[in-house]
Design a protein around this motif. Sequence first.
Motif, PDB file in Angstrom:
ATOM      1  N   ARG A  28     -36.998 -24.037 -23.304  1.00 44.73           N
ATOM      2  CA  ARG A  28     -35.630 -24.491 -23.157  1.00 44.73           C
ATOM      3  C   ARG A  28     -35.552 -25.973 -23.541  1.00 44.73           C
TER       4      ARG A  28
ATOM      5  N   GLN B 182     -38.506 -19.871 -18.929  1.00 49.57           N
ATOM      6  CA  GLN B 182     -37.729 -20.615 -19.917  1.00 49.57           C
ATOM      7  C   GLN B 182     -38.530 -21.776 -20.490  1.00 49.57           C
TER       8      GLN B 182
ATOM      9  N   GLY C 185     -28.763 -23.958 -23.925  1.00 45.87           N
ATOM     10  CA  GLY C 185     -30.143 -23.775 -23.494  1.00 45.87           C
ATOM     11  C   GLY C 185     -30.343 -22.677 -22.474  1.00 45.87           C
ATOM     12  N   VAL C 186     -29.407 -22.554 -21.535  1.00 37.62           N
ATOM     13  CA  VAL C 186     -29.618 -21.582 -20.464  1.00 37.62           C
ATOM     14  C   VAL C 186     -28.689 -20.390 -20.519  1.00 37.62           C
TER      15      VAL C 186
ATOM     16  N   SER D  97     -37.617 -15.379 -19.994  1.00 40.85           N
ATOM     17  CA  SER D  97     -36.727 -16.116 -20.879  1.00 40.85           C
ATOM     18  C   SER D  97     -35.444 -15.333 -21.051  1.00 40.85           C
TER      19      SER D  97
END
Lengths: 357, 527
Positions: free
Chosen positions: B433, B430, B172-173, B461
Amino acid sequence: MLTQNNNRLNNLMVPILSIILGFVFGALLMLLFGYNPITAYQAMLDGVFTSPYFFGEALRQATVLTFTGLGFAIAFKAGFFNIGIAGQLLVGWVSAIWVALAFPDLPRIVLVTLSLVVGIVAGAVWAGIAGALRAYFGTSEVIVTIMLNYTALHFTNYLIRNVLSTGNTTERVGENASLRIDWLTNLTAGSRLNVGFFIAIIVVALYWVFMTQTTAGFEVRAVGLNPHASSYAGMSAAKNIILSMVLSGALAGLGGAIHGLGTFGNIFTQSGLPNVGFNGIAVALLGLGNPIGIFFSSILFGVLDVGAGFLPNRAGVPDEMASIVIAAIIFFVGANYLIRLIMGKLKSNKQATEGGE
Amino acid sequence: MSQTNKVIEMKGITKEFGNFRANDNIHLDLNKGEIHALLGENGAGKSTLMNILSGLLEPTEGEIWVNGNKVNISSPDTANQLGIGMVHQHFMLVDKFTVTENIMLGKEKHRYGFMDQDSAEKDVQELSDRYGLRVDPKARISDISVGMQQRAEILKTLYRGADILIFDEPTGVLTPQEIEELMEIMQSLVNEGKSIILITHKLDEIKQVADRCTVIRRGKSIDTVDVATTSQQELADMMVGRSVSFKVDKKPATPKDPVLEIKNLTVKEARGYDAVKAIDLEVRAGEVLGIAGVDGNGQSQLIQAITGLTKVDSGTIKLAGKDITNKKPRQITETGLGHIPEDRQRYGLVLPMKLEENMALQTYYQKPFSKHGFLNHKEIKEHAKRLIEEFDVRTPSEEHSAASLSGGNQQKAIIAREIYRDPALLIAAQPTRGLDVGAIEYIHKRLIEQRDNGKGVLLMSYELDEVMNVSDRIAVMYDGNVIAVVNADETNEKELGLLMAGVSLEKAHEQVAESKGKEKETVADTK
Ligand SMILES: Nc1ncnc2c1ncn2[C@@H]1O[C@H](COP(=O)(O)OP(=O)(O)OP(=O)(O)O)[C@@H](O)[C@H]1O
Ligand SMILES: [Mg+2]
């Protein structure tokens, strides 16, 4: 919905189990020292519940504990540890007495209100100092309130000796500053139970209203639970620190004023900080910060406190035993985590057996 | 597949929270040496299922078999002993501890009873080098980026020597490069005989590394399919139960006056050096400005400065024509700012509070949610119900705590709250996410809608696709500077990639043109 009911039940289980374990621990200790715990507990309960006088005294003690408990709880909710409840109670007490002695001729309703308000303000200011230092300089409120406790103690004693009287005890306040009401005194066979008890019930309700129904209470809860998200949402950390400490001190100060005007009618030099201050912390923890929980915990502690007096005469047990029971209950509340763990294990065992069928 | 090949079999797993079924008779098996993807919408019950496997939750019903033996995984410790390790969706790290301390937690190295800090740090460094997971062993968790926190989390599991690894939305990150590295790591772990369950919402990741994929929808297992023979579209449709569109539909922007004007802005970082270096930036009403960049190049600090959560060192920020430099967050919010924060659990929500209270976190003090300082619980509840309905936040009720929501639904709750306020400038860090493809489709539509309604959107993002699809202009940040602002329809992934690595715009242009030229040549050659 079910989970929430379950949670509420689980939440109640912790203090109830703590209390039971506290009594069991006390009983074991008594057995160890060769006392009969049944006789001891019976003496305490009989002593309090069969005599209107002692029952009234237990409620009177519960009154002050309710204030100190609520006071500790409100700061705790916001994420602060107000150890200084005892000192704030003391300054509330001495200032209320001071006002009552200074204006003896005011009409009762005016004088009582004025004295209580001054007690509230004194407690609020005392705690507010710690709040402001924390908010603007990041000073630990724990250390500051501890120091302020001793300052309060010696300052109060100084006032009693040098300003309010020349000895160790002040004069008694006049009839029109007293919180005693005749029918209550008569009902409880001359106990010192006073109108403060009803004020405590009102304050319990107000506390609930504040916490759940007002925007200020919303902020206090949010800041206590997640300061980052709170500042993201535009709540001011400084404002909430000071507000919660001031309210905390105000409650303690009110407790002190009621202690003074209701229980004693005067103030005398203290050799140490009043116990009701510290027991308020225990009451708040046992009541899980819930106002009604705090009220009932106060009554329990009041009963234990007054009941302890019967231990030596009626059961031949030293009255320190009651303090040990109190301490054990507090310990088990603190060991909250342990109790939850045990409860979790019990439940999962049950589930495992059910699943196995 | 023979029976012995299965390292994990979950049979008929049901998990109830009160009378809500998060898992309903789910079957899942994991072969040795396999990467098995677990796919499902937000709130489908993926994390719940994996929490059961890793000993955090006990199933209401069902059996778990590990290596052919029926087991009772009653705690994370038991899971650990069975060789099961989990990298959680929300990190389980101690904020005040260093990376090393977190990794060692519970497995500390001793020397004569003292923590052996140096050798522990060396171990972590070695491990981090070996798997290419870049961390600073000495840094405190609270000081490092979300990306690095995640890498620490992954290292923690590896350090404990798990054979069966569960990754709950690990990518996700991470930046595209880091994701690429992680995919390689997973491949090599599998080659060493480890088995992996991968929860991800990114279908291309599933296509890239997974062997099989189990799809669950609203708590029930739908199917387990071979990834090689199933298309992304098929996976998405199976998961959502309807046809999903991946393309972001949008008309050209019609930008107007600037809503956000940043001049010469410098922001210092926690440790005192400049994280944002004298940048100028502008977001106009009616446009989406994307911020692209590798994690840790000043994006977070820039956003924190705009939102008033960090002090501005020098320079000015104007929002809707008003100077908001170093103003309080509330003033800035009231001037017209909405903010979907990067770290949803730290800033976006008060987890123990009810969802309905969280939905009013920014507005509780305003009418109609309160009057004369008293809350109006009825309005708060109705507002929450509206948002839950409109944004499809999946929860048993608005009275449940925010903590009980699935990760993606927590995110949806924040997005709902912020978009619904209809701010002049919406900062979305984000924003998608952890969201499933259906939810992403919807959120992108809402962001574009904000733009079309004449509002400004600042989209930060780490995902290039998202930045390119949703933005009208893209500002690339590198080392605290905005090194280029390009039009979204005039750039491409390659150019952005070069810019993000610090290559200047002219050079990037040249390189991209060159490689295009080469491609043409080779094409011509083969012809
Ligand atoms: N402790 C709890 N109490 C009540 N409901 C819960 C609890 N934990 C999870 N749930 C509910 O169970 C459902 C499944 O949650 P879970 O976290 O497993 O979803 P998920 O598939 O991992 O979703 P995401 O992709 O968003 O992470 C959600 O609707 C959530 O609200
Ligand atoms: Mg999840």
